[in-house]
Design a protein around this motif. Structure first.
Motif, PDB file in Angstrom:
ATOM      1  N   SER A  42       1.952  -1.186   3.136  1.00 52.02           N
ATOM      2  CA  SER A  42       1.844  -2.369   2.279  1.00 52.02           C
ATOM      3  C   SER A  42       2.125  -2.017   0.830  1.00 52.02           C
ATOM      4  O   SER A  42       2.517  -2.875   0.038  1.00 52.02           O
ATOM      5  CB  SER A  42       0.445  -2.980   2.398  1.00 52.02           C
ATOM      6  N   ARG A  43       1.924  -0.752   0.462  1.00 52.80           N
ATOM      7  CA  ARG A  43       2.191  -0.291  -0.900  1.00 52.80           C
ATOM      8  C   ARG A  43       2.380   1.221  -0.864  1.00 52.80           C
ATOM      9  O   ARG A  43       1.765   1.916  -0.060  1.00 52.80           O
ATOM     10  CB  ARG A  43       1.045  -0.654  -1.850  1.00 52.80           C
ATOM     11  N   CYS A  69       8.590  -2.424   0.093  1.00 54.00           N
ATOM     12  CA  CYS A  69       7.209  -2.709  -0.310  1.00 54.00           C
ATOM     13  C   CYS A  69       7.026  -2.288  -1.763  1.00 54.00           C
ATOM     14  O   CYS A  69       7.831  -1.529  -2.308  1.00 54.00           O
ATOM     15  CB  CYS A  69       6.216  -1.980   0.597  1.00 54.00           C
ATOM     16  N   PRO A  70       5.981  -2.787  -2.437  1.00 60.17           N
ATOM     17  CA  PRO A  70       5.760  -2.414  -3.838  1.00 60.17           C
ATOM     18  C   PRO A  70       5.564  -0.904  -3.985  1.00 60.17           C
ATOM     19  O   PRO A  70       4.895  -0.270  -3.156  1.00 60.17           O
ATOM     20  CB  PRO A  70       4.485  -3.167  -4.214  1.00 60.17           C
ATOM     21  N   SER A  72       4.215   1.780  -6.775  1.00 59.27           N
ATOM     22  CA  SER A  72       3.527   2.003  -8.035  1.00 59.27           C
ATOM     23  C   SER A  72       3.526   3.493  -8.354  1.00 59.27           C
ATOM     24  O   SER A  72       3.906   4.315  -7.514  1.00 59.27           O
ATOM     25  CB  SER A  72       2.077   1.493  -7.963  1.00 59.27           C
ATOM     26  N   LEU A  98      -5.171  -0.686  -8.028  1.00 58.18           N
ATOM     27  CA  LEU A  98      -3.861  -1.094  -7.512  1.00 58.18           C
ATOM     28  C   LEU A  98      -3.958  -1.791  -6.157  1.00 58.18           C
ATOM     29  O   LEU A  98      -2.975  -2.331  -5.669  1.00 58.18           O
ATOM     30  CB  LEU A  98      -2.941   0.124  -7.400  1.00 58.18           C
ATOM     31  N   LEU A 100      -4.715  -0.309  -3.165  1.00 56.77           N
ATOM     32  CA  LEU A 100      -4.233   0.458  -2.020  1.00 56.77           C
ATOM     33  C   LEU A 100      -5.124   0.224  -0.816  1.00 56.77           C
ATOM     34  O   LEU A 100      -6.356   0.157  -0.936  1.00 56.77           O
ATOM     35  CB  LEU A 100      -4.199   1.953  -2.358  1.00 56.77           C
ATOM     36  N   SER A 104      -1.477   2.127   3.187  1.00 56.66           N
ATOM     37  CA  SER A 104      -0.665   2.581   2.054  1.00 56.66           C
ATOM     38  C   SER A 104      -0.238   4.033   2.247  1.00 56.66           C
ATOM     39  O   SER A 104      -0.744   4.741   3.117  1.00 56.66           O
ATOM     40  CB  SER A 104      -1.453   2.439   0.748  1.00 56.66           C
TER      41      SER A 104
END
Length: 368
Positions: A42-43, A69-70, A72, A98, A100, A104
């Motif tokens: 998902s991240r 996915c995003p 960071s 964030l 997570l 993640s």
């Protein structure tokens, strides 16, 4: 030239690839896609440091963007001092901020410090999320990125808090090694020398023959040295993934004195590899007394380390202080200091050494 692929297959763990080659960081997302397809992230969080991030963070994030996915990032201070309780606390807080989740993925982009710190963050956040290692130093490519050790330092000693978490994937993009200075290059060479001596005649004498080319960073030799080191370490870890059976302790050759030097001199005063090389010189000489190490091996190891830019350190400390630092190290058992001693190339012994013998040899080695 196609990238070299080494498969790490550890009983009870999902096998993972170590990919070694030039200019492969930009393809990270494409190579990760099949690894992560069972549980798409998902991240993704990339953890890097203030030295590496300006050089390779954007390339890494662009490569990961193909996963859809995003992505960071967190940048921690460069240097061994970042492997501390304060910094890991800040990283955990940032991970929570964030958002997570358990699906993640943490990507460790950097050398051994970042790999250990980010690996520990991934292993402990929500009781564990997946970690991908992207080593950017020779040392981390040949050693710390493979095998699943994570951890941080305390004032009392190095790597005293940590756990084991095997990475999901390792991307060793050798083109990033061009930015390493001579100190960091020699640092990685020390771990290669350690692996070669503990592994076999084939690896050791290959390294002796190719040491000048490795010191000069000849690409084919560099790739071969990394691959041989990874194969060696993967084989050891497969037999003893949590260092509970005594097999994995061979990887600590040179580290008993090496960690004491790092602690007493102050983290960062000498590179980890330089300290380990000094520890290898000492252990080989101690081995002459306790393990029958041949003089020819002591001399061959000295010559190899010299060729790789790892000269004898201009450092000393009182023998009692060094012994006390050794006793605080996590490798000690019931107050006894243990050394990996080479009986010969490819043959080693794990020996508990009494205090008086250690003090005698330390005084002899450091000329007290």
């Amino acid at each position: 030239m196609a990238a070299t692929r080494v498969v790490v297959d550890i009983p009870g763990e999902r096998q993972y690839d170590v990919r070694i080659g030039e200019d492969i960081l930009k393809d990270l997302g494409a190579k990760l896609a099949p690894v992560l397809e069972v549980q798409p992230p998902s991240r993704i969080l990339v953890i890097s440091d203030s030295n590496v991030a300006p050089l390779y963070l954007e390339t890494c994030k662009q490569g990961l963007a193909t996963l859809g996915c995003p992505v960071s990032d967190i940048t921690v201070p460069a240097g061994e001092e970042a492997k501390c309780v304060e910094v890991i606390g800040e990283v955990w807080s940032a991970m929570a901020a964030l958002g997570l989740a358990r699906d993640s993925v943490v990507v460790a982009l950097g050398g051994g410090v970042v790999g250990d710190l980010a690996g520990f963050a991934g292993a402990t956040y929500m009781r564990g999320v997946r970690v991908v290692q992207v080593p950017t130093t020779l040392l981390s490519m040949v050693d710390s990125s493979v095998g699943g050790k994570t951890g941080i330092n305390l004032d009392a000693g190095k790597n005293l808090v940590g756990t084991f978490l095997q990475p999901s994937y390792v991307c060793a993009s050798t083109d990033v090694l061009a930015t390493l200075d001579e100190r960091e290059w020699a640092c990685g060479c020390a771990e290669i020398a350690k692996s070669a001596l503990i592994d076999s005649d084939d690896f050791f004498f290959w390294l002796v023959e190719n040491a000048p080319l490795l010191a000069e960073r000849q690409p084919d030799v560099v790739r071969e040295a990394i691959a041989r080191s990874v194969v060696f370490k993967a084989g050891v870890v497969a037999q003893d993934k949590t260092e509970s059976r005594g097999v994995r302790e061979c990887l600590n050759y040179g580290h008993t004195l090496g960690h004491a030097i790092e602690t007493l001199a102050g983290y960062g005063t000498y590179s980890h590899g330089a300290a380990v090389a000094e520890g290898m010189r000492f252990a080989a000489r101690l081995g002459q007394t306790l393990a029958g190490t041949p003089l020819e091996l002591v001399e061959a190891q000295d010559a190899l380390l010299d060729q790789l830019g790892l000269s004898v350190l201009d450092w000393k400390a009182p023998a009692e202080d060094i012994l006390n630092a050794m006793k605080r190290d996590k490798k000690a058992r019931q107050g006894a200091v243990r050394f990996v001693l080479p009986a010969d190339v490819g043959a080693w012994e794990l020996v508990s050494v009494d205090d008086d013998t250690i003090l005698e040899h330390l005084r002899l080695y450091f000329g007290e």
